[in-house]
Design an enzyme around this catalytic site. Structure first.
Site, PDB file in Angstrom:
ATOM      1  N   ASP B  94      60.322  98.522 -20.137  1.00 46.13           N
ATOM      2  CA  ASP B  94      61.479  98.545 -21.028  1.00 46.13           C
ATOM      3  C   ASP B  94      61.111  99.305 -22.300  1.00 46.13           C
ATOM      4  O   ASP B  94      60.009  99.853 -22.414  1.00 46.13           O
ATOM      5  CB  ASP B  94      61.973  97.123 -21.314  1.00 46.13           C
ATOM      6  CG  ASP B  94      60.880  96.253 -21.901  1.00 46.13           C
ATOM      7  OD1 ASP B  94      59.784  96.765 -22.212  1.00 46.13           O
ATOM      8  OD2 ASP B  94      61.106  95.039 -22.061  1.00 46.13           O
ATOM      9  N   SER B  95      62.036  99.332 -23.246  1.00 50.94           N
ATOM     10  CA  SER B  95      61.830 100.179 -24.428  1.00 50.94           C
ATOM     11  C   SER B  95      61.092  99.462 -25.554  1.00 50.94           C
ATOM     12  O   SER B  95      60.661 100.082 -26.508  1.00 50.94           O
ATOM     13  CB  SER B  95      63.187 100.638 -24.957  1.00 50.94           C
ATOM     14  OG  SER B  95      63.875  99.523 -25.508  1.00 50.94           O
ATOM     15  N   PHE B  98      64.345  95.209 -26.702  1.00 49.23           N
ATOM     16  CA  PHE B  98      64.786  93.853 -26.360  1.00 49.23           C
ATOM     17  C   PHE B  98      63.896  92.796 -27.005  1.00 49.23           C
ATOM     18  O   PHE B  98      64.382  91.852 -27.624  1.00 49.23           O
ATOM     19  CB  PHE B  98      64.809  93.667 -24.841  1.00 49.23           C
ATOM     20  CG  PHE B  98      65.210  92.284 -24.427  1.00 49.23           C
ATOM     21  CD1 PHE B  98      66.548  91.926 -24.338  1.00 49.23           C
ATOM     22  CD2 PHE B  98      64.256  91.309 -24.155  1.00 49.23           C
ATOM     23  CE1 PHE B  98      66.927  90.638 -23.981  1.00 49.23           C
ATOM     24  CE2 PHE B  98      64.620  90.020 -23.799  1.00 49.23           C
ATOM     25  CZ  PHE B  98      65.956  89.686 -23.715  1.00 49.23           C
ATOM     26  N   ASP B 166      67.133 100.786 -27.358  1.00 49.95           N
ATOM     27  CA  ASP B 166      68.473 100.276 -27.636  1.00 49.95           C
ATOM     28  C   ASP B 166      68.390  99.095 -28.588  1.00 49.95           C
ATOM     29  O   ASP B 166      67.320  98.533 -28.818  1.00 49.95           O
ATOM     30  CB  ASP B 166      69.173  99.840 -26.338  1.00 49.95           C
ATOM     31  CG  ASP B 166      68.381  98.790 -25.556  1.00 49.95           C
ATOM     32  OD1 ASP B 166      67.182  98.583 -25.876  1.00 49.95           O
ATOM     33  OD2 ASP B 166      68.924  98.179 -24.630  1.00 49.95           O
ATOM     34  N   ASP B 286      65.554  91.907 -12.706  1.00 44.50           N
ATOM     35  CA  ASP B 286      64.258  91.430 -13.179  1.00 44.50           C
ATOM     36  C   ASP B 286      64.461  90.116 -13.902  1.00 44.50           C
ATOM     37  O   ASP B 286      65.458  89.927 -14.607  1.00 44.50           O
ATOM     38  CB  ASP B 286      63.595  92.435 -14.129  1.00 44.50           C
ATOM     39  CG  ASP B 286      64.212  92.414 -15.515  1.00 44.50           C
ATOM     40  OD1 ASP B 286      63.689  91.687 -16.396  1.00 44.50           O
ATOM     41  OD2 ASP B 286      65.222  93.113 -15.722  1.00 44.50           O
ATOM     42  N   CYS B 324      57.292  79.487   6.247  1.00 43.84           N
ATOM     43  CA  CYS B 324      57.009  80.444   5.167  1.00 43.84           C
ATOM     44  C   CYS B 324      55.600  81.006   5.361  1.00 43.84           C
ATOM     45  O   CYS B 324      54.659  80.265   5.629  1.00 43.84           O
ATOM     46  CB  CYS B 324      57.139  79.769   3.800  1.00 43.84           C
ATOM     47  SG  CYS B 324      56.688  80.865   2.423  1.00 43.84           S
ATOM     48  N   CYS B 326      53.841  82.741   3.084  1.00 48.90           N
ATOM     49  CA  CYS B 326      53.124  83.019   1.840  1.00 48.90           C
ATOM     50  C   CYS B 326      51.747  82.344   1.885  1.00 48.90           C
ATOM     51  O   CYS B 326      51.553  81.386   2.628  1.00 48.90           O
ATOM     52  CB  CYS B 326      53.928  82.544   0.629  1.00 48.90           C
ATOM     53  SG  CYS B 326      53.640  80.829   0.170  1.00 48.90           S
ATOM     54  N   CYS B 329      51.820  78.465   1.445  1.00 51.32           N
ATOM     55  CA  CYS B 329      52.311  77.719   2.614  1.00 51.32           C
ATOM     56  C   CYS B 329      51.390  77.885   3.813  1.00 51.32           C
ATOM     57  O   CYS B 329      51.254  76.987   4.635  1.00 51.32           O
ATOM     58  CB  CYS B 329      53.719  78.173   2.979  1.00 51.32           C
ATOM     59  SG  CYS B 329      54.953  77.606   1.800  1.00 51.32           S
ATOM     60  N   HIS B 355      54.139  81.509  -4.073  1.00 54.62           N
ATOM     61  CA  HIS B 355      55.210  81.036  -3.179  1.00 54.62           C
ATOM     62  C   HIS B 355      56.589  81.475  -3.679  1.00 54.62           C
ATOM     63  O   HIS B 355      57.399  82.006  -2.919  1.00 54.62           O
ATOM     64  CB  HIS B 355      55.191  79.511  -3.027  1.00 54.62           C
ATOM     65  CG  HIS B 355      56.400  79.015  -2.283  1.00 54.62           C
ATOM     66  ND1 HIS B 355      56.499  79.065  -0.918  1.00 54.62           N
ATOM     67  CD2 HIS B 355      57.592  78.541  -2.736  1.00 54.62           C
ATOM     68  CE1 HIS B 355      57.688  78.637  -0.539  1.00 54.62           C
ATOM     69  NE2 HIS B 355      58.381  78.304  -1.624  1.00 54.62           N
TER      70      HIS B 355
END
Lengths: 376, 376
Positions: B94-95, B98, B166, B286, B324, B326, B329, B355
């Site tokens: 990002d810039s 924010f 911004d 995001d 699952c 992952c 799991c 997870h």
């Protein structure tokens, strides 16, 4: 017993150092070796898959902590510690005694600085022939730990190697009191062994040699314990204030232990102590030093420990140690790990930990090679 | 530009939802997709190898944080962010705007509860046409952030996708002030684009549509920004207090954006918002929700989120979610992860995080499949 065997591979021509192989139901431990401490069933900041991947062969879990959380009954329901924490390789548990007493007395370092007893002295409520009554640090409830209940807990946990219940007397203790404690510890160890042998469960049990810093009591402890059918011997209790004192005590103790059984040094695994104790015949060392140091930003290298938080590492784009094959060195730079420490990212803890443990794996492999070549 | 391309694969017959593929110099991002937030160059509690292994295609790093620690000059010296943090897959930055403004105003939630401004209002010292002067949260030094310095920083970082500078006006703002802020933001975005195009460095730039909760200003923002050669469009700024308000605003905004460029929703990625925004044509989301929730013991499952710290999981030896794949799991049980949370072991954070992110990867794959089948 075929499920536990100590195979002596090479005795150094230069010292009492030896290379061996401990066979357990969950695989081999090449000795001398370092044992990672995973108090609550995990090495802090790692998971057990990562531990497996770096080839660390033995892990130490603390019965005291597992008794209070989650409770050893839950671990038993899960099918034992190996299943609960998903470790395929060997595990050793202690009796719980060390934690109960060290929480009461503090460490030797605490004691020397007059800390410890004042802070947490209230934990141990009563020591009797039966066992020790203490207050849980988690919920304040009273817990009675006896040789039998410690072994029951260690049966629930189901580690490959277990430890009999013993008393850890403080460093500052009168000889009479030390002798009294030692005698009781021997009775407790015998009761532990008997409880264990009623239901061996393919576990091995190491005796714990006590006697504090008194050479005669150490000798007595060796004489009494080696008469009993233990599978190995751990050296415990206070070993003095300095590394020289410890060296003297171990030099005296180890020749009194049978050569065909493994020797473990309890709770000591800093690098200088390992270097001095391997030639005396210690086979395994457990210590939280490498993992605790990692979490404080101390990274172990062949050139000595480095403090990753120092600003000189901010622009060092090399790995922690050239040629190191650990996941941290394989992927990341000193500058990035320095940044993660500065940014207080949890990720830095696991990278530092995995590096330090891999360093220990490599270090012990180097010692084994040097012993094979009679260099130490 | 051949280094960045948005390929539209399928438009749903049922809604504005679409399946696409964003091509970047570091690989493909299948859309719709979730973008993990790795503020300081790592997803909290994971390392970037683990992130790679679960197939998460885009990672969001915060320029503001990287400017203050380690400094973007150090990242440039390391060869850019991909090299510094060792990520082979795409990154978006990002810039910095924010963070500067949200630290000044607090989040909308803070604002609605009258938090935020009181606590950290001192951070932004001055907003002028040139940029924003603020005080570093790390060392108290004054930092001037302008469109040009933000782009300079993002050139140092070298992410695949970058964001123009911004202003983030607070939720409670008069229309006149909002209009003034919007006009300045458009001038800042244009300056950012110009700075970027002088040295594209194979990066793509997404415009940020502003206008707060004012439909006319949102329309104006779309009209102005779509005239400029941005590679994609992000929707930013305040979108109201409720999901209904956000839905109304996005329903109005997205049809005003070109269909052949990707749309990103900035900072929003909770499950209900994703579900409602995918049919409107949002391609990427995001959010720190899944990773922050994980660190608080909230695990995402198809049956809804579960709180692993609840005692009911102490003896549940199943995995978090049946089937699952992952790493959490695959290896560990609910009971063990519950135990790690109760024992306050750091390990629980990485298992929960891996997870939840894998859940997001799977969830977005499911959405893509459903769009392909015109089900949403």
């Amino acid at each position: 017993m075929t499920y536990f065997k100590f195979e002596l591979i090479h005795r150094s021509k230069k010292s009492r150092a030896r290379v061996g192989r401990i066979h357990t139901p969950h695989g081999i431990i090449d000795t001398p070796n370092f044992v990672a401490v995973g108090t609550n069933g995990t090495v802090k900041a790692l998971n057990n898959t990562m531990l497996h991947d770096i080839g660390l062969q033995l892990m130490f879990c603390n019965t005291y902590h597992m008794m209070l959380q989650p409770g050893t009954d839950i671990v038993r329901q899960a099918g034992g510690l190996h299943s609960f924490i998903q470790r395929k390789l060997p595990i050793i548990t202690d009796s719980g005694g060390f934690q109960v007493f060290s929480l009461a007395y503090g460490s030797v370092a605490d004691e020397l600085k007059s800390r410890g007893t004042k802070k947490q002295g209230g934990c141990v409520l009563k020591i009797t022939e039966e066992g020790v009554l203490f207050r849980s640090y988690r919920d304040g409830s009273k817990v009675l730990l006896t040789p039998e209940s410690s072994i029951k807990a260690q049966k629930d946990l189901g580690a490959d190697i277990i430890i009999p219940f013993d008393e850890l007397p403080p460093y500052h203790i009168a000889r009479d009191a030390l002798k009294k404690s030692l005698d009781r510890t021997h009775r407790w160890e015998k009761r532990s062994l008997e409880a264990h042998l009623k239901n061996p469960q393919e576990q091995a049990m190491y005796a714990v040699v006590h006697g504090g810093i008194d050479p005669d009591l150490r000798k007595e402890s060796c004489a009494i314990l080696t008469e009993l059918p233990f599978d190995g011997f751990a050296v415990g209790g206070s070993m003095g204030k300095t590394k020289d004192e410890m060296h003297t005590l171990l030099s005296l103790t180890l020749p009194l232990l049978p050569e065909d059984k493994p020797n473990h040094l309890l709770g000591i695994g800093d690098l200088p102590s390992i270097e001095r104790s391997v030639p005396l015949g210690i086979d395994t060392f457990d210590s939280s030093y490498p993992t605790r140091a990692a979490r404080h930003g101390i990274l172990l290298t062949k050139q000595g420990p480095l403090n990753i938080t120092k600003s000189e590492y901010a622009t060092n784009f090399n790995s922690i140690e050239k040629g190191c094959l650990c996941p941290a060195c394989h992927h990341f730079s000193l500058a990035y790990i320095h940044h993660l420490f500065k940014a207080r990212e949890l990720t830095c803890m696991s990278l530092a930990t995995v590096h330090n443990l891999y360093f220990m794996v490599q270090l012990m492999e180097k010692y084994r090679k040097q012993i094979q070549e009679d260099l130490i």
